[in-house]
Design an enzyme around this catalytic site. Sequence first.
Site, PDB file in Angstrom:
ATOM      1  N   ARG A 119      -0.786   2.326 -11.087  1.00  9.89           N
ATOM      2  CA  ARG A 119      -1.483   1.038 -11.069  1.00  9.89           C
ATOM      3  C   ARG A 119      -2.757   1.193 -11.891  1.00  9.89           C
ATOM      4  O   ARG A 119      -3.278   2.300 -12.037  1.00  9.89           O
ATOM      5  CB  ARG A 119      -1.861   0.648  -9.638  1.00  9.89           C
ATOM      6  N   LYS A 149      -3.008   2.632  -2.876  1.00 14.03           N
ATOM      7  CA  LYS A 149      -3.540   1.688  -1.890  1.00 14.03           C
ATOM      8  C   LYS A 149      -3.686   2.383  -0.541  1.00 14.03           C
ATOM      9  O   LYS A 149      -2.884   3.245  -0.189  1.00 14.03           O
ATOM     10  CB  LYS A 149      -2.583   0.494  -1.760  1.00 14.03           C
ATOM     11  N   HIS A 222       0.251  -3.773 -15.316  1.00  8.90           N
ATOM     12  CA  HIS A 222       1.319  -3.763 -14.315  1.00  8.90           C
ATOM     13  C   HIS A 222       2.699  -3.881 -14.962  1.00  8.90           C
ATOM     14  O   HIS A 222       3.694  -3.422 -14.383  1.00  8.90           O
ATOM     15  CB  HIS A 222       1.111  -4.897 -13.296  1.00  8.90           C
ATOM     16  N   ARG A 225       3.995  -0.478 -15.329  1.00  5.14           N
ATOM     17  CA  ARG A 225       4.488   0.047 -14.045  1.00  5.14           C
ATOM     18  C   ARG A 225       5.876  -0.508 -13.757  1.00  5.14           C
ATOM     19  O   ARG A 225       6.783   0.217 -13.341  1.00  5.14           O
ATOM     20  CB  ARG A 225       3.488  -0.349 -12.947  1.00  5.14           C
ATOM     21  N   HIS A 248       5.325   3.129  -2.968  1.00  2.00           N
ATOM     22  CA  HIS A 248       5.554   1.944  -2.146  1.00  2.00           C
ATOM     23  C   HIS A 248       5.684   2.355  -0.676  1.00  2.00           C
ATOM     24  O   HIS A 248       6.460   3.258  -0.351  1.00  2.00           O
ATOM     25  CB  HIS A 248       6.845   1.232  -2.566  1.00  2.00           C
ATOM     26  N   TYR A 257      13.068  -4.336  -7.624  1.00  2.00           N
ATOM     27  CA  TYR A 257      13.349  -3.760  -8.938  1.00  2.00           C
ATOM     28  C   TYR A 257      14.844  -3.557  -9.143  1.00  2.00           C
ATOM     29  O   TYR A 257      15.368  -3.771 -10.226  1.00  2.00           O
ATOM     30  CB  TYR A 257      12.639  -2.402  -9.090  1.00  2.00           C
TER      31      TYR A 257
END
Length: 271
Positions: A119, A149, A222, A225, A248, A257
């Site tokens: 990211r 994150k 992004h 990514r 994730h 995806y």
Amino acid sequence: ADRRDLEKFKMFLNGKELSKVTPEVITAFETSLRQDNLSTPTINRADSTLRSFFKHLAQEYEIADPTLEISASKSARRLPKALTYDQIMSMINAALRESDPITLRDQAMLELLYSSGARVSELIGINMNDLSTVNSDGGEITTLKLRGKGSKERIVPLGSFATAAIENYCVRVRAGLLAKNPKNNSALFLNSRGGRISRQSAWQMVLDAASAAGITEHVSPHVFRHSYATHLLDGGADIRVVQELLGHASVTTTQIYTLITIDKVRKSTSM
């Protein structure tokens, strides 16, 4: 009309400095306009006014432009369209200008985005000691620690092209940038003043590379990514592995995806 839009924005800011305006503030302002039951054309006009206003501030006063990160059409929040391999390569090649050595940094950042699926916040947060070399049966592999994150850390392997681009930047450019600000020796990617590169600069670099490569689709950090994940799955990578690489927390996010990848395979075989 522009003046009226800016007056509304000034009232909304309620004394907050323009230099402190984030993308979230812009989005909140537009939400407030919707709650006032203003028409879509009116909201779009206000959006356009703010974009012009912040572009001017960025050029004249070097105030970061928070509208850069907000897609112009917010009709539906969907994943960006993955770029093709050729489009990615054209951007990586276009980023480097022989007459401007600092663009070796830009090329290394793009190589790293495509090789790690990082990211943008993770990219600018990389420190020199996040890079490591591991010996394996196939030879040396460079790994990269990314802080994602919720302070979650993950280790991703870097491809040989990204590794070479980072080494090239470090040897030929980084030492010179660091000399301007020797205290800042931890950050991998430095700006022209020797400080850690900003999110804004990373975004601008990606937009400039897309422009130089003649790519007209919406491009952002992004998108790299997303292309990384889609290309891995196209190549037969296991969904659980891709989930780990992307950091994730939920496999549901990764499954989006695979849907895109399955659709792509079906379209190519039904032609």
